[in-house]
Motif scaffolding. Sequence first.
Motif, mmCIF file in Angstrom:
data_model
loop_
_atom_site.group_PDB
_atom_site.id
_atom_site.type_symbol
_atom_site.label_atom_id
_atom_site.label_comp_id
_atom_site.label_asym_id
_atom_site.label_seq_id
_atom_site.Cartn_x
_atom_site.Cartn_y
_atom_site.Cartn_z
ATOM 1 N N ASP A 177 0.860 -1.179 0.000
ATOM 2 C CA ASP A 177 0.000 0.000 0.000
ATOM 3 C C ASP A 177 0.903 1.237 0.000
ATOM 4 O OD1 ASP A 177 0.555 0.990 2.685
ATOM 5 O OD2 ASP A 177 -0.721 -0.604 3.440
ATOM 6 N N SER A 178 0.352 2.378 -0.328
ATOM 7 C CA SER A 178 1.182 3.555 -0.549
ATOM 8 C C SER A 178 1.883 3.999 0.728
ATOM 9 C CB SER A 178 0.337 4.699 -1.114
ATOM 10 O OG SER A 178 -0.744 5.003 -0.240
ATOM 11 N N PHE A 179 1.205 3.898 1.905
ATOM 12 C CA PHE A 179 1.834 4.295 3.159
ATOM 13 C C PHE A 179 3.025 3.398 3.463
ATOM 14 C CE2 PHE A 179 2.187 6.218 7.226
ATOM 15 C CZ PHE A 179 2.565 5.203 8.095
ATOM 16 N N SER A 180 2.844 2.118 3.222
ATOM 17 C CA SER A 180 3.923 1.170 3.464
ATOM 18 C C SER A 180 5.120 1.483 2.576
ATOM 19 C CB SER A 180 3.444 -0.261 3.199
ATOM 20 O OG SER A 180 4.468 -1.188 3.444
ATOM 21 N N ARG A 181 4.838 1.883 1.346
ATOM 22 C CA ARG A 181 5.936 2.202 0.429
ATOM 23 C C ARG A 181 6.698 3.434 0.906
ATOM 24 N NH1 ARG A 181 5.434 5.074 -5.361
ATOM 25 N NH2 ARG A 181 7.632 5.048 -5.915
ATOM 26 N N GLN A 182 5.996 4.462 1.352
ATOM 27 C CA GLN A 182 6.665 5.672 1.833
ATOM 28 C C GLN A 182 7.533 5.378 3.050
ATOM 29 O OE1 GLN A 182 6.732 8.682 0.339
ATOM 30 N NE2 GLN A 182 5.611 7.674 -1.316
ATOM 31 N N ALA A 183 7.019 4.530 3.947
ATOM 32 C CA ALA A 183 7.769 4.186 5.152
ATOM 33 C C ALA A 183 8.993 3.332 4.837
ATOM 34 C CB ALA A 183 6.860 3.449 6.133
ATOM 35 N N GLN A 218 0.907 -2.140 -9.380
ATOM 36 C CA GLN A 218 1.544 -0.864 -9.727
ATOM 37 C C GLN A 218 2.667 -0.525 -8.753
ATOM 38 O OE1 GLN A 218 -1.172 2.476 -9.922
ATOM 39 N NE2 GLN A 218 0.482 3.941 -9.563
ATOM 40 N N LEU A 219 2.403 -0.674 -7.454
ATOM 41 C CA LEU A 219 3.425 -0.382 -6.442
ATOM 42 C C LEU A 219 4.610 -1.323 -6.565
ATOM 43 C CD1 LEU A 219 1.131 0.286 -3.356
ATOM 44 C CD2 LEU A 219 2.464 1.974 -4.614
ATOM 45 N N LEU A 220 4.326 -2.574 -6.826
ATOM 46 C CA LEU A 220 5.406 -3.549 -7.007
ATOM 47 C C LEU A 220 6.262 -3.195 -8.212
ATOM 48 C CD1 LEU A 220 6.825 -6.179 -6.287
ATOM 49 C CD2 LEU A 220 5.036 -7.406 -7.542
#
Length: 257
Positions: A156-162, A200-202
């Motif tokens: 998820d986007s939050f996980s990616r930012q962290a 997409q995130l992957l």
Amino acid sequence: MRRVVFNQKGGVGKSSIACNLAAVSAAEGYRTLLIDLDAQANSTHYLTGFTGDAIPKGITEFFKQSLSSGLAAKKSRVDVQETRFANLYVLTASAELADLQPKLEAKHKINKLRKLLDQLDQDYERIYLDTPPALNFYSVSALIAADRVLIPFDCDSFSRQALYGLLAEIEEIKEDHNEALQVEGIVVNQFQPRASLPQQLLDELLAEQMPVLPVYLMSSVKMRESHQACMPLIHLEPRHKLTLQFVELLHLLESAD
């Protein structure tokens, strides 16, 4: 081998990944220990069924003894629990870990866990460390004590930012305390290949050449059933697709040694 599973974001599957990799390791004949360092004691319950006051003293008692002075501290012992699964052992956690943390920090006990693992290496071929969802005394102790770190990621986007900040923090701990620490990679967890956002995130992480491991753990109700039964997937459903993914992931990690 000492492997810590860590991400300071909650809900990414740290305990599930640590316990299931440890269970596969034990099922394949390695004498394996899981150390639970989270006051929530999720791994403790998953592998033993113990809750509340029924939980053995485990790692909590070790840290309490480390606060003692003189000979008592030097003779600190650990109460390792044998599980009902062959070759799999647990050093249990309890809620009291939260109360102990400020005392341990005040007395600079950050290297105690590493010294304990130096002793436990003689009895166990594989040691897994499950950490709390925070960069606190226990997770830093684990990163100092381990020789490799696995990072769960839930797309998820939050996980990616962290994730970017997390990798920088691990690198700082490596430089200051544990030069031998290796980032084994990022484990994509609860992956839904038919959903557009996770893919997409992957793709973005791969394009940025992040160390994403090529085994994506699927999202499955079988994991919740495994938690409820207090039985790792390799024992609950050995031929399930998610179980086979854990086996594949472990073999991938072991082949890189």
